[in-house]
Design a protein around this motif. Sequence first.
Motif, mmCIF file in Angstrom:
data_model
loop_
_atom_site.group_PDB
_atom_site.id
_atom_site.type_symbol
_atom_site.label_atom_id
_atom_site.label_comp_id
_atom_site.label_asym_id
_atom_site.label_seq_id
_atom_site.Cartn_x
_atom_site.Cartn_y
_atom_site.Cartn_z
ATOM 1 N N ILE A 267 0.836 -1.205 0.000
ATOM 2 C CA ILE A 267 0.000 0.000 0.000
ATOM 3 C C ILE A 267 0.871 1.255 0.000
ATOM 4 O O ILE A 267 0.587 2.231 -0.698
ATOM 5 C CB ILE A 267 -0.939 -0.016 1.224
ATOM 6 C CG1 ILE A 267 -1.914 -1.194 1.131
ATOM 7 C CG2 ILE A 267 -1.700 1.303 1.350
ATOM 8 C CD1 ILE A 267 -2.780 -1.375 2.361
ATOM 9 N N GLN A 268 1.963 1.231 0.763
ATOM 10 C CA GLN A 268 2.850 2.392 0.830
ATOM 11 C C GLN A 268 3.527 2.687 -0.502
ATOM 12 O O GLN A 268 3.691 3.844 -0.886
ATOM 13 C CB GLN A 268 3.937 2.163 1.895
ATOM 14 C CG GLN A 268 3.457 2.222 3.332
ATOM 15 C CD GLN A 268 4.575 1.903 4.289
ATOM 16 O OE1 GLN A 268 5.071 0.780 4.349
ATOM 17 N NE2 GLN A 268 5.004 2.905 5.050
ATOM 18 N N SER A 269 3.946 1.649 -1.188
ATOM 19 C CA SER A 269 4.746 1.830 -2.402
ATOM 20 C C SER A 269 3.924 1.777 -3.681
ATOM 21 O O SER A 269 4.298 2.396 -4.690
ATOM 22 C CB SER A 269 5.829 0.749 -2.468
ATOM 23 O OG SER A 269 5.248 -0.542 -2.604
ATOM 24 N N GLY A 270 2.832 1.032 -3.662
ATOM 25 C CA GLY A 270 2.071 0.826 -4.890
ATOM 26 C C GLY A 270 2.797 -0.055 -5.889
ATOM 27 O O GLY A 270 2.483 -0.049 -7.086
ATOM 28 N N ILE A 271 3.771 -0.841 -5.420
ATOM 29 C CA ILE A 271 4.568 -1.694 -6.301
ATOM 30 C C ILE A 271 4.236 -3.150 -6.005
ATOM 31 O O ILE A 271 4.262 -3.578 -4.849
ATOM 32 C CB ILE A 271 6.074 -1.445 -6.094
ATOM 33 C CG1 ILE A 271 6.425 0.007 -6.401
ATOM 34 C CG2 ILE A 271 6.902 -2.380 -6.965
ATOM 35 C CD1 ILE A 271 7.854 0.373 -6.057
ATOM 36 N N LEU A 272 3.948 -3.894 -7.038
ATOM 37 C CA LEU A 272 3.634 -5.313 -6.887
ATOM 38 C C LEU A 272 4.912 -6.141 -7.066
ATOM 39 O O LEU A 272 5.563 -6.058 -8.113
ATOM 40 C CB LEU A 272 2.595 -5.742 -7.925
ATOM 41 C CG LEU A 272 2.141 -7.210 -7.858
ATOM 42 C CD1 LEU A 272 1.380 -7.465 -6.568
ATOM 43 C CD2 LEU A 272 1.281 -7.556 -9.080
ATOM 44 N N PRO A 273 5.309 -6.914 -6.059
ATOM 45 C CA PRO A 273 6.500 -7.767 -6.214
ATOM 46 C C PRO A 273 6.303 -8.752 -7.367
ATOM 47 O O PRO A 273 5.247 -9.382 -7.477
ATOM 48 C CB PRO A 273 6.590 -8.495 -4.870
ATOM 49 C CG PRO A 273 5.843 -7.629 -3.907
ATOM 50 C CD PRO A 273 4.732 -7.010 -4.705
#
Length: 432
Positions: A203-209
Amino acid sequence: MTAEGENPRTTAPPAGSGRRALVGRLSWGLADQAASSMSNFAVGIYVARSLGVTAFGVFSLAWVTYGVVLNVSRGLATDPLVVRFSGVPEASWRGAVARSTGTALGVGAAIGAACLVVGLALGGRVGPAFACLGVMLPGLLLQDAWRYSFFAAGTGRKAFVNDVVWGVALVPAMVVAARVGSVAAFVLAWGASATVAAGYGYIQSGILPRTTRARGWLREQRDLGSRYLVENVSLSGANQLRAYGLGVIVGVGAVGAVRGAELLLGPFLAILMGLSLVTVAEAARVLRRAPHRLGRFCLLLGGGQAAAALLWGGALLLMPDRLGAFVLGDVWPSASQLIVPVTLGVAGAGLGTGAAAGLRALAAARRSLRCQLFASACYVSGGLGGAALADTVGSAWGVAAATGCSSAVWWLQLRSALREHHHVPIREVRTS
Protein backbone atom coordinates in the motif's frame (compact mmCIF):
# COMPACT_ATOMS: atom_id res chain seq x y z
CA MET A 1 29.99 12.17 -2.61
CA THR A 2 30.72 13.13 -6.20
CA ALA A 3 31.26 10.52 -8.85
CA GLU A 4 34.40 10.22 -10.95
CA GLY A 5 34.60 12.97 -13.52
CA GLU A 6 31.83 15.16 -12.08
CA ASN A 7 32.36 18.84 -11.37
CA PRO A 8 32.01 19.20 -7.59
CA ARG A 9 31.07 22.85 -7.93
CA THR A 10 27.90 21.87 -9.74
CA THR A 11 27.04 18.65 -7.90
CA ALA A 12 28.09 19.11 -4.28
CA PRO A 13 25.35 20.37 -1.96
CA PRO A 14 25.99 23.22 0.49
CA ALA A 15 27.73 22.19 3.70
CA GLY A 16 24.68 22.97 5.82
CA SER A 17 22.47 20.96 3.52
CA GLY A 18 24.86 18.01 3.72
CA ARG A 19 24.84 18.11 7.52
CA ARG A 20 21.06 18.28 7.62
CA ALA A 21 20.86 15.33 5.22
CA LEU A 22 23.24 13.33 7.42
CA VAL A 23 21.18 14.11 10.52
CA GLY A 24 18.05 13.04 8.65
CA ARG A 25 19.58 9.75 7.50
CA LEU A 26 20.93 9.04 10.97
CA SER A 27 17.64 9.94 12.68
CA TRP A 28 15.44 7.75 10.50
CA GLY A 29 18.00 4.94 10.57
CA LEU A 30 18.01 4.99 14.36
CA ALA A 31 14.22 5.32 14.57
CA ASP A 32 13.62 2.44 12.15
CA GLN A 33 16.16 0.17 13.80
CA ALA A 34 14.78 1.04 17.21
CA ALA A 35 11.25 0.11 16.10
CA SER A 36 12.44 -3.14 14.53
CA SER A 37 14.75 -4.18 17.35
CA MET A 38 12.35 -3.19 20.11
CA SER A 39 9.68 -5.37 18.52
CA ASN A 40 12.11 -8.29 18.39
CA PHE A 41 13.19 -7.58 21.96
CA ALA A 42 9.59 -7.52 23.15
CA VAL A 43 8.83 -10.79 21.36
CA GLY A 44 11.83 -12.48 22.95
CA ILE A 45 10.98 -11.25 26.43
CA TYR A 46 7.31 -12.20 26.10
CA VAL A 47 8.09 -15.68 24.79
CA ALA A 48 10.74 -16.26 27.46
CA ARG A 49 8.32 -15.30 30.24
CA SER A 50 5.49 -17.35 28.75
CA LEU A 51 7.25 -20.60 27.86
CA GLY A 52 10.25 -21.13 30.13
CA VAL A 53 13.86 -21.88 29.27
CA THR A 54 13.47 -25.15 27.32
CA ALA A 55 10.59 -24.06 25.08
CA PHE A 56 12.30 -20.69 24.64
CA GLY A 57 15.34 -22.62 23.40
CA VAL A 58 13.18 -24.21 20.70
CA PHE A 59 11.85 -20.80 19.72
CA SER A 60 15.46 -19.51 19.58
CA LEU A 61 16.43 -22.28 17.16
CA ALA A 62 13.68 -21.10 14.81
CA TRP A 63 14.81 -17.50 15.36
CA VAL A 64 18.45 -18.10 14.39
CA THR A 65 17.30 -20.08 11.35
CA TYR A 66 15.25 -17.08 10.28
CA GLY A 67 18.36 -14.95 10.72
CA VAL A 68 20.29 -17.07 8.22
CA VAL A 69 17.46 -17.03 5.68
CA LEU A 70 17.07 -13.27 6.14
CA ASN A 71 20.73 -12.77 5.27
CA VAL A 72 20.34 -14.96 2.18
CA SER A 73 17.48 -12.74 1.05
CA ARG A 74 19.40 -9.54 1.75
CA GLY A 75 22.49 -10.73 -0.08
CA LEU A 76 20.57 -11.74 -3.20
CA ALA A 77 17.75 -9.18 -3.23
CA THR A 78 18.11 -6.01 -1.18
CA ASP A 79 21.85 -5.38 -0.79
CA PRO A 80 22.35 -5.03 -4.58
CA LEU A 81 19.23 -2.82 -4.65
CA VAL A 82 20.63 -0.44 -2.04
CA VAL A 83 24.04 -0.26 -3.74
CA ARG A 84 22.84 0.28 -7.31
CA PHE A 85 19.44 1.91 -7.02
CA SER A 86 19.84 4.45 -4.22
CA GLY A 87 19.09 7.99 -5.36
CA VAL A 88 18.18 6.98 -8.92
CA PRO A 89 15.13 8.27 -10.87
CA GLU A 90 11.84 6.97 -9.50
CA ALA A 91 10.98 4.92 -12.58
CA SER A 92 14.28 3.04 -12.34
CA TRP A 93 13.83 2.52 -8.59
CA ARG A 94 10.29 1.19 -8.97
CA GLY A 95 11.32 -1.35 -11.60
CA ALA A 96 14.22 -2.53 -9.47
CA VAL A 97 12.05 -2.75 -6.34
CA ALA A 98 9.47 -4.90 -8.15
CA ARG A 99 12.21 -7.37 -9.09
CA SER A 100 14.04 -7.17 -5.77
CA THR A 101 10.96 -7.72 -3.61
CA GLY A 102 9.89 -10.49 -5.97
CA THR A 103 13.26 -12.13 -5.38
CA ALA A 104 12.87 -11.85 -1.60
CA LEU A 105 9.39 -13.36 -1.86
CA GLY A 106 10.74 -16.18 -4.02
CA VAL A 107 13.56 -16.91 -1.58
CA GLY A 108 11.03 -17.03 1.25
CA ALA A 109 8.76 -19.41 -0.65
CA ALA A 110 11.58 -21.76 -1.67
CA ILE A 111 13.34 -21.99 1.68
CA GLY A 112 10.00 -21.87 3.49
CA ALA A 113 8.87 -24.99 1.64
CA ALA A 114 12.08 -26.74 2.71
CA CYS A 115 11.55 -25.70 6.35
CA LEU A 116 7.99 -26.96 6.21
CA VAL A 117 9.09 -30.38 4.96
CA VAL A 118 11.89 -30.63 7.52
CA GLY A 119 9.59 -29.56 10.33
CA LEU A 120 6.94 -32.11 9.45
CA ALA A 121 9.61 -34.81 9.26
CA LEU A 122 11.20 -33.89 12.62
CA GLY A 123 8.07 -33.80 14.74
CA GLY A 124 8.54 -33.60 18.49
CA ARG A 125 9.08 -30.18 20.07
CA VAL A 126 11.24 -28.68 17.35
CA GLY A 127 9.35 -29.85 14.25
CA PRO A 128 6.14 -27.78 14.60
CA ALA A 129 8.17 -24.59 15.18
CA PHE A 130 10.14 -25.12 11.96
CA ALA A 131 7.01 -26.04 10.01
CA CYS A 132 5.31 -22.81 11.11
CA LEU A 133 8.46 -20.83 10.33
CA GLY A 134 8.38 -22.24 6.81
CA VAL A 135 4.82 -21.01 6.32
CA MET A 136 5.69 -17.52 7.60
CA LEU A 137 9.02 -16.96 5.82
CA PRO A 138 7.62 -15.30 2.64
CA GLY A 139 5.87 -12.58 4.65
CA LEU A 140 8.86 -12.08 6.96
CA LEU A 141 11.31 -11.63 4.08
CA LEU A 142 8.99 -9.39 2.07
CA GLN A 143 8.55 -7.05 5.03
CA ASP A 144 12.32 -6.71 5.36
CA ALA A 145 12.65 -6.09 1.61
CA TRP A 146 10.18 -3.19 1.78
CA ARG A 147 12.24 -1.71 4.59
CA TYR A 148 15.45 -1.63 2.56
CA SER A 149 13.61 -0.50 -0.56
CA PHE A 150 12.40 2.61 1.25
CA PHE A 151 15.89 3.40 2.50
CA ALA A 152 17.21 3.08 -1.05
CA ALA A 153 14.67 5.70 -2.11
CA GLY A 154 15.71 8.00 0.74
CA THR A 155 12.32 7.63 2.45
CA GLY A 156 13.37 6.12 5.75
CA ARG A 157 10.19 7.45 7.32
CA LYS A 158 8.18 4.84 5.39
CA ALA A 159 10.44 2.05 6.66
CA PHE A 160 9.91 3.31 10.20
CA VAL A 161 6.12 3.41 9.77
CA ASN A 162 6.14 -0.10 8.33
CA ASP A 163 8.04 -1.44 11.33
CA VAL A 164 5.61 0.36 13.65
CA VAL A 165 2.71 -1.38 11.87
CA TRP A 166 4.44 -4.71 12.50
CA GLY A 167 4.85 -3.83 16.17
CA VAL A 168 1.21 -2.85 16.54
CA ALA A 169 0.05 -6.05 14.84
CA LEU A 170 2.27 -8.06 17.18
CA VAL A 171 0.30 -7.08 20.27
CA PRO A 172 -2.96 -8.97 19.61
CA ALA A 173 -1.07 -11.78 17.89
CA MET A 174 1.11 -12.37 20.97
CA VAL A 175 -1.93 -12.29 23.27
CA VAL A 176 -3.61 -15.03 21.21
CA ALA A 177 -0.38 -17.07 21.11
CA ALA A 178 -0.02 -16.83 24.89
CA ARG A 179 -3.49 -18.31 25.30
CA VAL A 180 -2.51 -21.26 23.08
CA GLY A 181 0.78 -21.59 24.96
CA SER A 182 2.93 -23.38 22.36
CA VAL A 183 6.13 -22.47 20.51
CA ALA A 184 4.40 -22.99 17.17
CA ALA A 185 1.69 -20.48 18.11
CA PHE A 186 4.28 -17.83 18.92
CA VAL A 187 6.11 -18.42 15.63
CA LEU A 188 2.83 -18.08 13.74
CA ALA A 189 1.92 -14.90 15.63
CA TRP A 190 5.31 -13.35 14.94
CA GLY A 191 5.22 -14.22 11.24
CA ALA A 192 1.57 -13.30 10.73
CA SER A 193 2.13 -9.79 12.12
CA ALA A 194 5.11 -9.37 9.78
CA THR A 195 2.90 -10.44 6.89
CA VAL A 196 0.44 -7.68 7.83
CA ALA A 197 3.29 -5.16 7.61
CA ALA A 198 4.41 -6.68 4.31
CA GLY A 199 0.93 -6.10 2.90
CA TYR A 200 1.04 -2.53 4.14
CA GLY A 201 4.34 -2.10 2.32
CA TYR A 202 2.51 -2.72 -0.94
CA ILE A 203 0.00 0.00 0.00
CA GLN A 204 2.85 2.39 0.83
CA SER A 205 4.75 1.83 -2.40
CA GLY A 206 2.07 0.83 -4.89
CA ILE A 207 4.57 -1.69 -6.30
CA LEU A 208 3.63 -5.31 -6.89
CA PRO A 209 6.50 -7.77 -6.21
CA ARG A 210 7.22 -9.74 -9.38
CA THR A 211 8.50 -13.21 -8.59
CA THR A 212 8.60 -13.99 -12.31
CA ARG A 213 11.41 -11.43 -12.66
CA ALA A 214 13.50 -12.90 -9.82
CA ARG A 215 15.68 -15.01 -12.11
CA GLY A 216 16.50 -11.98 -14.22
CA TRP A 217 17.36 -9.97 -11.10
CA LEU A 218 19.69 -12.69 -9.85
CA ARG A 219 21.41 -12.84 -13.22
CA GLU A 220 21.84 -9.06 -13.44
CA GLN A 221 23.17 -8.72 -9.89
CA ARG A 222 25.23 -11.88 -9.64
CA ASP A 223 28.55 -9.98 -9.39
CA LEU A 224 27.37 -8.30 -6.18
CA GLY A 225 24.85 -10.87 -5.00
CA SER A 226 27.28 -13.76 -4.78
CA ARG A 227 29.77 -11.78 -2.70
CA TYR A 228 27.14 -10.32 -0.39
CA LEU A 229 25.54 -13.73 0.00
CA VAL A 230 28.77 -15.23 1.32
CA GLU A 231 29.50 -12.29 3.60
CA ASN A 232 25.98 -12.08 5.00
CA VAL A 233 25.44 -15.78 5.55
CA SER A 234 28.84 -16.62 7.03
CA LEU A 235 28.28 -14.97 10.40
CA SER A 236 24.57 -15.77 10.74
CA GLY A 237 25.32 -19.33 9.62
CA ALA A 238 27.98 -19.55 12.31
CA ASN A 239 25.42 -18.34 14.84
CA GLN A 240 23.03 -21.06 13.70
CA LEU A 241 25.70 -23.77 13.85
CA ARG A 242 26.66 -22.68 17.33
CA ALA A 243 23.01 -22.77 18.45
CA TYR A 244 22.42 -26.23 16.98
CA GLY A 245 25.70 -27.54 18.38
CA LEU A 246 25.00 -26.07 21.81
CA GLY A 247 21.61 -27.75 21.80
CA VAL A 248 23.23 -31.10 21.01
CA ILE A 249 26.16 -30.79 23.44
CA VAL A 250 24.45 -29.15 26.42
CA GLY A 251 20.71 -29.16 25.69
CA VAL A 252 18.02 -26.95 24.19
CA GLY A 253 17.74 -25.05 27.48
CA ALA A 254 21.30 -23.76 26.95
CA VAL A 255 20.22 -22.15 23.68
CA GLY A 256 17.46 -20.33 25.55
CA ALA A 257 19.92 -19.15 28.22
CA VAL A 258 22.28 -17.68 25.61
CA ARG A 259 19.41 -16.01 23.79
CA GLY A 260 18.16 -14.59 27.08
CA ALA A 261 21.57 -13.04 27.85
CA GLU A 262 21.68 -11.57 24.35
CA LEU A 263 18.21 -10.10 24.84
CA LEU A 264 19.48 -8.15 27.83
CA LEU A 265 21.78 -6.29 25.45
CA GLY A 266 18.95 -5.81 22.94
CA PRO A 267 18.33 -2.06 23.44
CA PHE A 268 22.06 -1.34 23.15
CA LEU A 269 22.36 -3.44 19.98
CA ALA A 270 19.38 -1.61 18.48
CA ILE A 271 21.25 1.69 18.67
CA LEU A 272 24.40 0.20 17.16
CA MET A 273 22.50 -1.38 14.27
CA GLY A 274 20.81 1.92 13.55
CA LEU A 275 24.20 3.64 13.42
CA SER A 276 25.51 0.93 11.09
CA LEU A 277 23.15 2.17 8.39
CA VAL A 278 25.36 5.23 7.91
CA THR A 279 28.84 4.32 9.21
CA VAL A 280 30.20 2.97 5.92
CA ALA A 281 28.95 6.00 4.01
CA GLU A 282 30.54 8.35 6.55
CA ALA A 283 33.83 6.42 6.43
CA ALA A 284 33.78 6.83 2.65
CA ARG A 285 33.29 10.58 3.01
CA VAL A 286 36.27 10.78 5.38
CA LEU A 287 38.32 8.83 2.85
CA ARG A 288 37.45 11.26 0.07
CA ARG A 289 38.00 14.45 2.07
CA ALA A 290 40.85 13.54 4.43
CA PRO A 291 42.27 10.03 3.75
CA HIS A 292 44.84 10.34 6.53
CA ARG A 293 42.02 10.57 9.08
CA LEU A 294 40.25 7.35 8.12
CA GLY A 295 42.18 5.18 10.58
CA ARG A 296 41.45 7.55 13.45
CA PHE A 297 37.77 7.75 12.46
CA CYS A 298 37.46 3.95 12.46
CA LEU A 299 39.24 3.69 15.81
CA LEU A 300 36.89 6.23 17.38
CA LEU A 301 33.90 4.43 15.86
CA GLY A 302 34.93 0.96 17.04
CA GLY A 303 36.31 2.12 20.38
CA GLY A 304 33.17 4.08 21.15
CA GLN A 305 30.97 1.07 20.47
CA ALA A 306 33.16 -1.20 22.60
CA ALA A 307 33.15 1.27 25.50
CA ALA A 308 29.38 1.67 25.29
CA ALA A 309 28.93 -2.12 25.37
CA LEU A 310 31.07 -2.39 28.49
CA LEU A 311 29.07 0.35 30.21
CA TRP A 312 25.79 -1.35 29.34
CA GLY A 313 27.09 -4.69 30.59
CA GLY A 314 28.22 -3.06 33.82
CA ALA A 315 24.73 -1.69 34.32
CA LEU A 316 23.27 -5.16 33.77
CA LEU A 317 25.52 -6.58 36.48
CA LEU A 318 24.02 -4.10 38.92
CA MET A 319 20.46 -5.07 38.02
CA PRO A 320 18.63 -6.68 40.99
CA ASP A 321 17.62 -10.33 40.59
CA ARG A 322 13.99 -9.35 41.17
CA LEU A 323 14.06 -7.07 38.14
CA GLY A 324 15.87 -9.67 36.04
CA ALA A 325 13.28 -12.28 36.91
CA PHE A 326 10.52 -9.82 36.02
CA VAL A 327 12.08 -9.29 32.57
CA LEU A 328 13.09 -12.85 31.65
CA GLY A 329 11.06 -15.00 34.02
CA ASP A 330 12.50 -18.51 34.47
CA VAL A 331 15.24 -17.77 31.92
CA TRP A 332 16.89 -15.17 34.21
CA PRO A 333 18.87 -17.51 36.55
CA SER A 334 20.72 -19.20 33.68
CA ALA A 335 21.01 -16.06 31.52
CA SER A 336 22.43 -13.91 34.34
CA GLN A 337 25.50 -16.16 34.57
CA LEU A 338 26.41 -15.22 31.00
CA ILE A 339 26.26 -11.41 31.25
CA VAL A 340 30.03 -10.89 31.59
CA PRO A 341 31.20 -13.09 28.67
CA VAL A 342 28.34 -11.98 26.40
CA THR A 343 29.13 -8.32 27.12
CA LEU A 344 32.81 -8.86 26.34
CA GLY A 345 31.85 -10.62 23.12
CA VAL A 346 29.64 -7.72 22.05
CA ALA A 347 32.40 -5.23 22.97
CA GLY A 348 34.89 -7.16 20.85
CA ALA A 349 32.49 -7.27 17.94
CA GLY A 350 31.81 -3.53 18.31
CA LEU A 351 35.53 -2.78 18.15
CA GLY A 352 35.80 -4.83 14.98
CA THR A 353 32.96 -3.00 13.25
CA GLY A 354 35.08 0.15 13.17
CA ALA A 355 37.72 -1.64 11.10
CA ALA A 356 35.00 -3.29 8.98
CA ALA A 357 33.57 0.12 8.05
CA GLY A 358 37.03 1.23 6.96
CA LEU A 359 37.55 -1.84 4.78
CA ARG A 360 34.18 -1.33 3.13
CA ALA A 361 34.96 2.34 2.47
CA LEU A 362 38.28 1.33 0.92
CA ALA A 363 36.45 -1.20 -1.29
CA ALA A 364 38.80 -3.89 0.05
CA ALA A 365 36.29 -6.65 -0.68
CA ARG A 366 38.76 -9.53 -0.56
CA ARG A 367 40.14 -8.47 2.79
CA SER A 368 36.63 -7.93 4.16
CA LEU A 369 35.45 -11.35 3.03
CA ARG A 370 38.59 -12.98 4.41
CA CYS A 371 38.01 -11.37 7.80
CA GLN A 372 34.35 -12.35 7.85
CA LEU A 373 35.09 -15.98 7.10
CA PHE A 374 37.81 -16.05 9.76
CA ALA A 375 35.43 -14.46 12.28
CA SER A 376 32.75 -17.05 11.51
CA ALA A 377 35.17 -19.96 11.92
CA CYS A 378 36.38 -18.54 15.26
CA TYR A 379 32.80 -18.03 16.43
CA VAL A 380 31.79 -21.64 15.77
CA SER A 381 35.03 -23.09 17.13
CA GLY A 382 34.98 -20.96 20.28
CA GLY A 383 31.29 -21.48 20.94
CA LEU A 384 31.28 -25.25 20.50
CA GLY A 385 34.74 -25.86 21.94
CA GLY A 386 33.80 -23.91 25.05
CA ALA A 387 30.54 -25.83 25.32
CA ALA A 388 32.41 -29.14 25.20
CA LEU A 389 34.76 -27.98 27.96
CA ALA A 390 32.43 -26.06 30.28
CA ASP A 391 28.82 -26.26 29.04
CA THR A 392 26.86 -23.02 28.49
CA VAL A 393 29.22 -20.70 30.37
CA GLY A 394 32.19 -22.15 28.52
CA SER A 395 30.46 -21.53 25.21
CA ALA A 396 29.87 -17.88 26.10
CA TRP A 397 33.52 -17.39 27.09
CA GLY A 398 34.64 -19.18 23.94
CA VAL A 399 32.63 -16.76 21.81
CA ALA A 400 34.05 -13.79 23.74
CA ALA A 401 37.60 -14.98 23.05
CA ALA A 402 36.72 -15.61 19.39
CA THR A 403 35.36 -12.09 18.84
CA GLY A 404 38.48 -10.62 20.41
CA CYS A 405 40.72 -12.56 18.01
CA SER A 406 38.50 -11.65 15.07
CA SER A 407 38.59 -7.98 15.97
CA ALA A 408 42.39 -8.08 15.96
CA VAL A 409 42.35 -9.58 12.46
CA TRP A 410 39.93 -6.90 11.21
CA TRP A 411 42.29 -4.19 12.43
CA LEU A 412 45.39 -5.84 10.98
CA GLN A 413 43.67 -6.06 7.60
CA LEU A 414 42.55 -2.42 7.79
CA ARG A 415 46.12 -1.36 8.59
CA SER A 416 47.40 -3.21 5.51
CA ALA A 417 44.61 -1.81 3.34
CA LEU A 418 45.40 1.74 4.47
CA ARG A 419 49.04 1.24 3.51
CA GLU A 420 48.01 -0.02 0.08
CA HIS A 421 45.69 2.93 -0.38
CA HIS A 422 48.52 5.32 0.43
CA HIS A 423 50.59 3.87 -2.42
CA VAL A 424 47.80 3.01 -4.89
CA PRO A 425 44.80 5.38 -4.62
CA ILE A 426 41.44 3.68 -5.02
CA ARG A 427 39.29 5.22 -7.76
CA GLU A 428 35.84 4.14 -6.58
CA VAL A 429 34.48 3.85 -3.08
CA ARG A 430 31.51 1.74 -2.06
CA THR A 431 29.21 3.76 0.16
CA SER A 432 26.34 1.41 0.88
